[in-house]
Enzyme design. Sequence first.
Site, PDB file in Angstrom:
ATOM      1  N   LYS A 185       0.817  -1.212   0.000  1.00 53.83           N
ATOM      2  CA  LYS A 185       0.000   0.000   0.000  1.00 53.83           C
ATOM      3  C   LYS A 185       0.859   1.274   0.000  1.00 53.83           C
ATOM      4  O   LYS A 185       2.061   1.219   0.276  1.00 53.83           O
ATOM      5  CB  LYS A 185      -0.941  -0.040   1.209  1.00 53.83           C
ATOM      6  CG  LYS A 185      -1.960  -1.205   1.156  1.00 53.83           C
ATOM      7  CD  LYS A 185      -2.948  -1.155   2.323  1.00 53.83           C
ATOM      8  CE  LYS A 185      -3.960  -2.282   2.227  1.00 53.83           C
ATOM      9  NZ  LYS A 185      -4.974  -2.210   3.320  1.00 53.83           N
ATOM     10  N   GLU A 189      -9.628 -10.088  -7.796  1.00 57.74           N
ATOM     11  CA  GLU A 189      -8.551  -9.109  -7.590  1.00 57.74           C
ATOM     12  C   GLU A 189      -7.389  -9.313  -8.568  1.00 57.74           C
ATOM     13  O   GLU A 189      -6.798  -8.344  -9.048  1.00 57.74           O
ATOM     14  CB  GLU A 189      -8.073  -9.200  -6.144  1.00 57.74           C
ATOM     15  CG  GLU A 189      -9.148  -8.728  -5.163  1.00 57.74           C
ATOM     16  CD  GLU A 189      -8.762  -8.942  -3.698  1.00 57.74           C
ATOM     17  OE1 GLU A 189      -7.645  -9.427  -3.429  1.00 57.74           O
ATOM     18  OE2 GLU A 189      -9.597  -8.615  -2.827  1.00 57.74           O
ATOM     19  N   THR A 230      -5.645  -7.227  10.519  1.00 58.35           N
ATOM     20  CA  THR A 230      -5.942  -5.945   9.873  1.00 58.35           C
ATOM     21  C   THR A 230      -5.425  -4.767  10.697  1.00 58.35           C
ATOM     22  O   THR A 230      -4.810  -3.845  10.153  1.00 58.35           O
ATOM     23  CB  THR A 230      -7.466  -5.801   9.681  1.00 58.35           C
ATOM     24  OG1 THR A 230      -7.961  -6.969   9.015  1.00 58.35           O
ATOM     25  CG2 THR A 230      -7.803  -4.568   8.879  1.00 58.35           C
ATOM     26  N   ARG A 244       2.289  -6.284   9.157  1.00 58.66           N
ATOM     27  CA  ARG A 244       1.459  -5.190   9.669  1.00 58.66           C
ATOM     28  C   ARG A 244       1.904  -4.757  11.063  1.00 58.66           C
ATOM     29  O   ARG A 244       1.875  -3.560  11.378  1.00 58.66           O
ATOM     30  CB  ARG A 244      -0.012  -5.609   9.637  1.00 58.66           C
ATOM     31  CG  ARG A 244      -0.582  -5.535   8.207  1.00 58.66           C
ATOM     32  CD  ARG A 244      -1.916  -6.194   8.106  1.00 58.66           C
ATOM     33  NE  ARG A 244      -2.648  -5.799   6.897  1.00 58.66           N
ATOM     34  CZ  ARG A 244      -3.795  -6.345   6.521  1.00 58.66           C
ATOM     35  NH1 ARG A 244      -4.357  -7.293   7.259  1.00 58.66           N
ATOM     36  NH2 ARG A 244      -4.405  -5.940   5.425  1.00 58.66           N
ATOM     37  N   ARG A 302      -1.843 -14.189   4.312  1.00 58.25           N
ATOM     38  CA  ARG A 302      -2.540 -13.473   5.392  1.00 58.25           C
ATOM     39  C   ARG A 302      -1.849 -13.701   6.737  1.00 58.25           C
ATOM     40  O   ARG A 302      -1.838 -12.806   7.595  1.00 58.25           O
ATOM     41  CB  ARG A 302      -4.029 -13.828   5.405  1.00 58.25           C
ATOM     42  CG  ARG A 302      -4.743 -13.182   4.190  1.00 58.25           C
ATOM     43  CD  ARG A 302      -6.241 -13.328   4.242  1.00 58.25           C
ATOM     44  NE  ARG A 302      -6.874 -12.563   5.307  1.00 58.25           N
ATOM     45  CZ  ARG A 302      -7.354 -11.321   5.186  1.00 58.25           C
ATOM     46  NH1 ARG A 302      -7.232 -10.664   4.039  1.00 58.25           N
ATOM     47  NH2 ARG A 302      -7.951 -10.727   6.195  1.00 58.25           N
ATOM     48  N   PHE A 338     -15.631   3.043   6.419  1.00 60.37           N
ATOM     49  CA  PHE A 338     -14.245   3.408   6.088  1.00 60.37           C
ATOM     50  C   PHE A 338     -13.966   3.455   4.580  1.00 60.37           C
ATOM     51  O   PHE A 338     -12.843   3.711   4.164  1.00 60.37           O
ATOM     52  CB  PHE A 338     -13.259   2.463   6.782  1.00 60.37           C
ATOM     53  CG  PHE A 338     -13.443   0.978   6.488  1.00 60.37           C
ATOM     54  CD1 PHE A 338     -12.930   0.411   5.321  1.00 60.37           C
ATOM     55  CD2 PHE A 338     -14.109   0.159   7.387  1.00 60.37           C
ATOM     56  CE1 PHE A 338     -13.084  -0.938   5.044  1.00 60.37           C
ATOM     57  CE2 PHE A 338     -14.274  -1.211   7.121  1.00 60.37           C
ATOM     58  CZ  PHE A 338     -13.755  -1.756   5.939  1.00 60.37           C
ATOM     59  N   HIS A 350      -2.078  -5.473   1.478  1.00 62.57           N
ATOM     60  CA  HIS A 350      -3.360  -6.143   1.222  1.00 62.57           C
ATOM     61  C   HIS A 350      -3.082  -7.564   0.755  1.00 62.57           C
ATOM     62  O   HIS A 350      -2.133  -7.784  -0.002  1.00 62.57           O
ATOM     63  CB  HIS A 350      -4.144  -5.421   0.121  1.00 62.57           C
ATOM     64  CG  HIS A 350      -5.303  -6.240  -0.393  1.00 62.57           C
ATOM     65  ND1 HIS A 350      -6.545  -6.204   0.201  1.00 62.57           N
ATOM     66  CD2 HIS A 350      -5.379  -7.159  -1.397  1.00 62.57           C
ATOM     67  CE1 HIS A 350      -7.341  -7.058  -0.432  1.00 62.57           C
ATOM     68  NE2 HIS A 350      -6.661  -7.652  -1.401  1.00 62.57           N
TER      69      HIS A 350
HETATM   70  N1  UDP Z   1      -9.898  -0.699   7.087  1.00 62.22           N
HETATM   71  C1  UDP Z   1     -10.089   0.512   7.753  1.00 62.22           C
HETATM   72  N2  UDP Z   1     -10.857   0.533   8.888  1.00 62.22           N
HETATM   73  C2  UDP Z   1     -11.443  -0.595   9.386  1.00 62.22           C
HETATM   74  C3  UDP Z   1     -11.258  -1.816   8.723  1.00 62.22           C
HETATM   75  C4  UDP Z   1     -10.484  -1.832   7.573  1.00 62.22           C
HETATM   76  O1  UDP Z   1      -9.574   1.536   7.310  1.00 62.22           O
HETATM   77  O2  UDP Z   1     -12.124  -0.510  10.430  1.00 62.22           O
HETATM   78  C5  UDP Z   1      -9.083  -0.734   5.854  1.00 62.22           C
HETATM   79  C6  UDP Z   1      -7.727  -1.417   6.046  1.00 62.22           C
HETATM   80  O3  UDP Z   1      -6.777  -0.755   5.200  1.00 62.22           O
HETATM   81  C7  UDP Z   1      -8.017  -2.823   5.555  1.00 62.22           C
HETATM   82  C8  UDP Z   1      -8.982  -2.556   4.397  1.00 62.22           C
HETATM   83  O4  UDP Z   1      -9.777  -1.477   4.865  1.00 62.22           O
HETATM   84  O5  UDP Z   1      -6.829  -3.494   5.161  1.00 62.22           O
HETATM   85  C9  UDP Z   1      -9.883  -3.708   4.021  1.00 62.22           C
HETATM   86  O6  UDP Z   1     -10.566  -4.157   5.185  1.00 62.22           O
HETATM   87  P1  UDP Z   1     -10.709  -5.700   5.508  1.00 62.22           P
HETATM   88  O7  UDP Z   1     -11.683  -5.835   6.618  1.00 62.22           O
HETATM   89  O8  UDP Z   1     -10.999  -6.448   4.240  1.00 62.22           O
HETATM   90  O9  UDP Z   1      -9.255  -6.089   6.080  1.00 62.22           O
HETATM   91  P2  UDP Z   1      -8.069  -6.967   5.434  1.00 62.22           P
HETATM   92  O10 UDP Z   1      -8.700  -8.062   4.624  1.00 62.22           O
HETATM   93  O11 UDP Z   1      -7.253  -6.026   4.593  1.00 62.22           O
HETATM   94  O12 UDP Z   1      -7.294  -7.476   6.610  1.00 62.22           O
HETATM   95 MG    MG Z   2     -10.118  -7.973   3.120  1.00 63.50          MG
END
Ligand code: UDP
Ligand code: MG
Length: 138
Positions: free
Chosen positions: A10, A127, A92, A103, A86, A58, A116
């Site tokens: 990112k 994707e 996240t 992370r 992952r 978000f 991501h």
């Molecule tokens: N995100 C955010 N606020 C939240 C949850 C997610 O800004 O409360 C952002 C974060 O960059 C995350 C992306 O949105 O990686 C996608 O969210 P997801 O729940 O799919 O998380 P990921 O799969 O990336 O762990």
């Molecule tokens: Mg996701």
Amino acid sequence: MIERTLVIIKPDAVKKNIVGEIISRFEKGGLRIAALKRIHLTKEQAKGFYIVHKDKPFYESLTNFMSEGPVVVMVLEGKNAISEVRKIMGATNPSEAEKGTIRRDFGESIERNAVHGSDSSESAAYEIAYFFSFLEIF
Ligand code: UDP
Ligand code: MG
């Protein structure tokens, strides 16, 4: 099972000049690069990529962030690639991510969390096709 998954380094991480370090962690974790490029997403492209989150609070902020600067997108391949990636990325929210994950080490906030990775084979298919054509993946 040998799988392919879509990874994005990112804008926060690209800005910090840690692209190589992040790729290295995936390679050391047994993943192989099947496709890779550096691009700057438009706001609309970021919205299309994250369309599954269109109703989340978000979504606007996330898609602004994802289009604020260049990203590196890649297809990684390996045994159980989707879950392995992952695991290497961590949770996240960087403050909840395990020690030694990308992370935890490089994320700044729940939004600016460095990487991501696709969360399922269905999202990986969407994707990967979003960024790469069949002939670019090998
Ligand atoms: N995100 C955010 N606020 C939240 C949850 C997610 O800004 O409360 C952002 C974060 O960059 C995350 C992306 O949105 O990686 C996608 O969210 P997801 O729940 O799919 O998380 P990921 O799969 O990336 O762990
Ligand atoms: Mg996701």
